[in-house]
Every structure is written in structure tokens, then in C-alpha cells.
Design an enzyme around this catalytic site. Structure first.
Site, short mmCIF file in Angstrom:
data_model
loop_
_atom_site.label_atom_id
_atom_site.label_comp_id
_atom_site.label_asym_id
_atom_site.label_seq_id
_atom_site.Cartn_x
_atom_site.Cartn_y
_atom_site.Cartn_z
N TYR A 166 10.52 24.71 33.20
CA TYR A 166 10.91 25.53 34.64
C TYR A 166 9.86 25.69 35.71
CZ TYR A 166 14.90 26.43 31.44
OH TYR A 166 15.92 26.23 30.77
N LYS B 80 9.00 24.32 39.61
CA LYS B 80 8.58 25.09 40.46
C LYS B 80 7.51 24.46 41.26
CE LYS B 80 11.08 28.84 38.34
NZ LYS B 80 11.35 30.22 37.70
N GLN C 259 7.22 34.89 34.93
CA GLN C 259 8.41 34.01 34.51
C GLN C 259 8.92 34.92 33.13
OE1 GLN C 259 9.71 30.99 35.81
NE2 GLN C 259 10.90 30.60 34.14
N ASP D 202 11.24 37.01 43.17
CA ASP D 202 12.36 36.92 41.93
C ASP D 202 13.35 38.11 42.27
OD1 ASP D 202 12.29 34.71 40.49
OD2 ASP D 202 10.99 35.89 38.90
N SER E 163 23.42 40.47 33.35
CA SER E 163 22.01 40.66 33.14
C SER E 163 21.46 40.98 34.69
CB SER E 163 21.31 39.30 32.79
OG SER E 163 21.46 38.25 33.57
N SER F 40 29.78 41.09 27.25
CA SER F 40 30.18 40.75 25.54
C SER F 40 31.46 42.01 24.93
CB SER F 40 28.96 40.91 24.86
OG SER F 40 28.51 42.25 24.96
N PRO G 280 23.07 19.41 33.52
CA PRO G 280 22.10 19.63 34.48
C PRO G 280 22.68 19.23 36.03
CG PRO G 280 21.51 17.79 33.52
CD PRO G 280 22.86 18.09 32.95
N GLY G 281 21.59 19.73 37.15
CA GLY G 281 21.91 19.02 38.44
C GLY G 281 22.76 20.16 39.45
N GLY G 282 22.99 21.22 38.62
CA GLY G 282 23.90 22.52 39.29
C GLY G 282 22.86 23.43 39.91
N GLY H 166 20.29 25.02 38.36
CA GLY H 166 19.11 24.77 38.10
C GLY H 166 18.25 24.55 39.04
P1 NAP Z 1 21.18 37.19 29.00
O1 NAP Z 1 20.12 38.16 29.54
O2 NAP Z 1 21.34 36.84 27.64
O3 NAP Z 1 22.40 37.79 29.47
C1 NAP Z 1 23.82 37.27 28.85
C2 NAP Z 1 25.05 38.13 29.64
O4 NAP Z 1 26.11 37.42 29.48
C3 NAP Z 1 25.03 39.43 29.29
O5 NAP Z 1 25.48 40.63 30.14
C4 NAP Z 1 26.00 39.51 27.95
O6 NAP Z 1 26.56 40.73 27.85
C5 NAP Z 1 26.86 38.41 28.31
N1 NAP Z 1 27.60 37.57 27.23
C6 NAP Z 1 26.83 37.17 26.39
N2 NAP Z 1 27.86 36.56 25.60
C7 NAP Z 1 29.11 36.88 25.86
C8 NAP Z 1 30.32 36.55 25.52
N3 NAP Z 1 30.77 35.89 24.47
N4 NAP Z 1 31.45 36.92 26.46
C9 NAP Z 1 31.17 37.61 27.59
N5 NAP Z 1 29.70 37.75 28.02
C10 NAP Z 1 28.89 37.57 27.28
O7 NAP Z 1 21.34 35.85 29.79
P2 NAP Z 1 20.81 35.31 31.18
O8 NAP Z 1 19.45 35.47 31.49
O9 NAP Z 1 21.56 36.22 32.24
O10 NAP Z 1 21.03 33.83 31.39
C11 NAP Z 1 22.30 33.50 31.18
C12 NAP Z 1 22.57 32.09 31.18
O11 NAP Z 1 22.06 31.59 32.48
C13 NAP Z 1 21.55 31.37 29.95
O12 NAP Z 1 22.36 30.20 29.65
C14 NAP Z 1 20.29 30.75 30.92
O13 NAP Z 1 19.67 29.91 30.19
C15 NAP Z 1 21.20 30.63 31.97
N6 NAP Z 1 20.15 30.77 33.25
C16 NAP Z 1 19.93 29.82 34.23
C17 NAP Z 1 19.17 29.94 35.27
C18 NAP Z 1 19.28 28.60 36.21
O14 NAP Z 1 18.64 28.56 37.26
N7 NAP Z 1 20.24 27.59 35.98
C19 NAP Z 1 18.29 30.91 35.36
C20 NAP Z 1 18.68 32.02 34.67
C21 NAP Z 1 19.51 32.05 33.30
P3 NAP Z 1 25.99 42.03 27.32
O15 NAP Z 1 25.42 42.54 28.63
O16 NAP Z 1 27.10 43.07 27.01
O17 NAP Z 1 25.01 41.72 26.20
N1 L37 Z 2 12.88 32.83 39.05
N2 L37 Z 2 13.80 32.06 37.31
C1 L37 Z 2 12.89 32.87 37.97
N3 L37 Z 2 12.28 34.08 37.24
C2 L37 Z 2 12.28 33.84 35.72
O1 L37 Z 2 11.82 34.85 35.28
N4 L37 Z 2 13.40 33.09 33.76
C3 L37 Z 2 13.06 33.13 35.21
C4 L37 Z 2 13.88 32.08 35.87
N5 L37 Z 2 14.48 31.20 35.37
C5 L37 Z 2 14.33 29.83 35.55
O2 L37 Z 2 13.43 29.43 36.08
N6 L37 Z 2 15.31 29.04 35.42
C6 L37 Z 2 15.76 27.81 35.35
C7 L37 Z 2 16.35 27.30 34.68
C8 L37 Z 2 16.87 25.83 34.92
C9 L37 Z 2 16.04 25.08 35.78
C10 L37 Z 2 15.27 25.61 36.56
C11 L37 Z 2 14.76 26.98 36.38
C12 L37 Z 2 16.28 23.62 35.87
O3 L37 Z 2 15.74 22.69 36.91
N7 L37 Z 2 17.37 22.90 35.57
C13 L37 Z 2 17.52 21.84 35.49
C14 L37 Z 2 17.14 20.72 34.15
C15 L37 Z 2 17.83 21.51 32.77
C16 L37 Z 2 17.07 20.62 31.51
O4 L37 Z 2 17.42 19.38 31.36
O5 L37 Z 2 16.64 21.59 30.63
C17 L37 Z 2 18.83 21.35 35.84
O6 L37 Z 2 19.42 20.45 36.28
O7 L37 Z 2 19.73 22.43 35.52
#
Ligand code: NAP
Ligand code: L37
Length: 318
Positions: A67, A71, A115, A140, A189, A212, A287-289, A291
Site C-alpha cells: 500500500y 502511495k 501506516q 488520515d 472501525s 460483529s 481489486p480496482g475499487g 483501494g
Molecule cells: P477491523 O478494524 O478489523 O474492523 C472490522 C469491523 O467489522 C469491526 O467493526 C467488526 O465488528 C466488524 N465485523 C467483523 N466481522 C463481522 C461480521 N461477521 N459481521 C459484522 N461485522 C463484522 O477492519 P478495518 O480496518 O475496518 O478493515 C475492514 C476491511 O476493509 C478489511 O478487509 C480491510 O483490509 C479493508 N480495508 C480496505 C481499505 C482500502 O483502501 N480498500 C482500507 C482500509 C481497510 P466489531 O467492532 O464488533 O469487532
Molecule cells: N491512509 N490507509 C491509510 N492509513 C492507514 O493506516 N492502514 C491504512 C490505510 N490503509 C491502506 O492503505 N489501505 C489500502 C488498501 C488497498 C490499497 C491501497 C491502500 C490498494 O491499492 N489495493 C489495490 C490492490 C489490492 C491487492 O491486489 O492486494 C486494489 O485495487 O484494491
């Protein structure tokens, strides 16, 4: 007649099946955003302000490395001066706080992120760390000051967390208005679910947040016009839970085993894409959404922070 009937059902008449979802591309949307930001940075550079971003990492997590490299690449593309400081996993809380304090004082840095999650052998209070970042450089949006402002609806007076802000931008791309809609968020979260709830609320949706301990998530999801999922559970949300035609934003990044891939694994979201695609009106891929949008929003916040500095110096309004 049958042809007409098929046509009408595909358009959603007679309660029949409508067509499949429109895919909202984070790759495309983030590219447009980066192009716009590049122009803004060119303008700032003419006024002798070079936006600076510092990414502070503790340890060496493989996902964080990936990640962070995205960036740094995006920063280079838009003209932001980015640096990456990696501290060893043996760092103590005090040392980490000292590093943050010195970056807070450095006028060449407009944005500082730590991070998460930290990869550290010592006990570190993550709240203390995110709160040590100056609210004026907290791109952030995780400090109490910025999170508090967001929770009160002061959206124009704070840094919005990157992932939820990116989700809002993707929702805007659909053309579906948020005001008056029922939005369901899965997850609470500090980095995804809670700020997502706040952003939707202050954009005038009626919001339900699940976690959860929520008893019947499919029942909640069935009422959602807009669904944002950040639970970290691979393919948890199934297509048959969805209200037909809804907007589905999938934040999940989960690695599952896939023997057919050279790496032996594959990335999937928190939504079962194939079934949701059949039923949603709009959907983000993984991916591609979300992230790439997270990365682009970090660039946007950094440019915003640099613009604020310029406005302070020149007395110009933003
Ligand atoms: P996290 O800190 O583990 O929080 C997960 C949240 O989901 C918690 O509030 C938890 O509930 C809830 N949860 C877990 N299992 C559940 C279930 N079975 N049913 C309902 N709720 C449930 O995770 P996070 O950092 O928020 O990340 C969440 C996801 O987003 C991960 O897959 C992470 O990789 C992804 N993410 C993506 C990006 C991106 O840029 N695409 C950035 C950050 C994170 P509780 O509060 O009750 O424990
Ligand atoms: N700003 N972001 C910030 N601060 C943090 O502390 N943890 C965290 C955070 N998270 C983060 O950087 N998440 C993140 C997740 C996915 C992508 C980038 C940042 C990303 O680019 N994902 C691509 C590729 C995924 C893969 O192939 O593994 C995607 O297309 O979703």
C-alpha cells in the site's frame, strides 16, 4: 410479444429481473482525480509551495509495503514530494512519539500518516500515536480532533479519512443521491466503518451501522439503498441479501487461497461479487475499487493541507 415482455422485464417492469449491475471503477475514478490534483500541484509549485507527504511505517508488514508503494507512486505522479520513514519493529512508543513530534515541526511536510497496523514487538497505544499527529497534518483524519469534527458534521473544517472519503466519491460517480436514502454500513472501525457512518449521515442518509454483535445482518442489508462493507470477512455479503438495484461499495481486501494462481492466492472483497453483480444496481470491484480511491484521497488531503498553508501565508481564501 415475448420479445417485448423480455425487454420490459429486463427494464425492471412487472417486478421482473432487471439487468446486471453497473461496475464503478476505482481505477478510472482515481485516475481522473490524480489528473486534477496534478494541475493543482503545478499551480501550488508556481506559488513556491511544494506539497510534502511523509509516510511513517513501523516494522515490515507485506501488505503495508504494497500500500505504501502505491502511495509513493501516486505522489510522484501528481508532483507531491513524498518520503517514507520505516522504523524497526523494536521501536518504543516514546521513540515513535518523538519522531512524530519532529515531523509535526517540519514545515516541508504538509501531511503525515502513520501506516496502520503497527508491526511492533513493544506495547504501543495506537490512540496515543494517531493523536500525536498534528491535526493540521493529519491527512488520515484519524486524530480525535478530526474524527470529532467529522462526527459533528463539520465536514469542511477537517481532514476526512481516506477510505470512507473515497467511498463517497464512488457513490457520487453513480449519480444516485445520498440524501434521504437508507444506508447500511457493515463495520465500525476508526479507519473505515465509523467515519463512513458519519459521512453518510452528514450527507443526509439515514444510516444503520452493523458490527460483529448485530443479530440479523441479512435483514438489515435487505433494506439498504446504499451498502458499504468494511468487515474484513471474505465474501461475507451474498447477492440474495441485497435489495434489487442498490449501490454496493466493497472496502474488503482479503487474500484467499487459489491454487490456479502462480502466487497461490487471490484478493477478494467482503462481498460475494458474482452473486451481488446479478442483483445490485452499482457495484465496486475488488481489486480496482475502493483501494485505488484510498490512495487518491490521501493525495487530495495532502494537497488540501498544502493549500491551507499557502492561504495562511498569503491571506488568500480557499
Ligand atoms: P477491523 O478494524 O478489523 O474492523 C472490522 C469491523 O467489522 C469491526 O467493526 C467488526 O465488528 C466488524 N465485523 C467483523 N466481522 C463481522 C461480521 N461477521 N459481521 C459484522 N461485522 C463484522 O477492519 P478495518 O480496518 O475496518 O478493515 C475492514 C476491511 O476493509 C478489511 O478487509 C480491510 O483490509 C479493508 N480495508 C480496505 C481499505 C482500502 O483502501 N480498500 C482500507 C482500509 C481497510 P466489531 O467492532 O464488533 O469487532
Ligand atoms: N491512509 N490507509 C491509510 N492509513 C492507514 O493506516 N492502514 C491504512 C490505510 N490503509 C491502506 O492503505 N489501505 C489500502 C488498501 C488497498 C490499497 C491501497 C491502500 C490498494 O491499492 N489495493 C489495490 C490492490 C489490492 C491487492 O491486489 O492486494 C486494489 O485495487 O484494491
Amino acid at each position: 410479444m415475448l420479445t417485448l415482455l423480455r425487454h420490459l422485464t429486463s427494464l425492471g417492469h412487472y417486478g421482473g429481473r432487471r439487468s446486471v449491475a453497473t461496475v464503478i471503477s476505482g481505477n478510472q475514478t482515481s485516475k481522473m482525480l490524480r489528473e486534477r490534483l496534478k494541475k493543482e500541484v503545478d499551480h501550488l509549485r508556481t506559488a513556491k509551495v511544494v506539497p510534502g507527504l511523509l509516510v511513517l511505517q513501523v516494522g515490515n508488514r507485506e501488505d503495508s509495503n504494497l500500500y505504501i508503494s502505491s502511495k509513493l507512486k501516486a505522489a510522484a505522479e501528481v508532483g507531491i514530494e513524498a518520503s517514507h520513514v520505516r522504523l524497526p519493529n523494536t521501536v518504543t512508543q516514546e521513540e515513535l512519539l518523538r519522531t512524530i513530534a519532529s515531523v509535526n515541526e517540519d514545515p516541508s511536510v504538509h501531511g503525515l500518516i502513520v501506516q496502520l497496523p503497527l508491526d511492533c514487538i513493544h506495547r504501543v497505544d495506537v490512540e496515543k500515536i494517531t493523536d500525536a499527529v498534528s491535526p493540521l497534518k493529519d491527512v488520515d483524519g484519524l486524530s480525535c480532533v478530526n474524527a470529532g469534527k467529522l462526527s459533528r458534521g463539520e465536514l469542511n473544517n477537517c481532514f476526512l479519512p481516506c477510505t470512507p472519503n473515497g467511498c463517497m466519491e464512488l457513490i457520487r460517480q453513480t449519480g444516485v443521491s445520498v440524501a434521504g436514502k437508507h444506508a447500511v454500513v457493515i463495520g465500525r472501525s476508526k479507519i473505515v466503518g465509523a467515519p463512513m457512518h458519519d459521512l453518510l449521515l452528514w450527507n443526509h442518509a439515514t444510516v444503520t451501522t452493523c458490527h460483529s454483535k448485530t443479530s440479523d445482518i441479512p435483514r438489515q442489508v435487505a433494506t439498504a439503498d446504499i451498502l458499504v462493507v468494511g468487515a474484513g470477512r471474505a465474501e461475507m455479503v451474498r447477492g440474495d441479501w441485497l435489495k434489487e438495484g442498490c449501490v454496493v461499495i466493497d472496502c474488503g481486501i482479503n487474500y484467499i487461497t487459489d491454487k490456479s494462481k502462480p502466487s497461490g492466492k487471490r484478493v477478494v472483497g467482503d462481498v460475494h461479487y458474482a452473486s451481488a453483480y446479478q442483483r445490485a444496481g452499482f457495484i465496486t470491484p475488488v481489486p480496482g475499487g475502493v483501494g485505488p480511491m484510498t490512495v487518491a484521497m490521501l493525495m487530495q488531503n495532502t494537497v488540501l493541507s498544502a493549500r491551507r498553508v499557502l492561504a495562511d501565508v498569503s491571506g488568500a481564501s480557499l
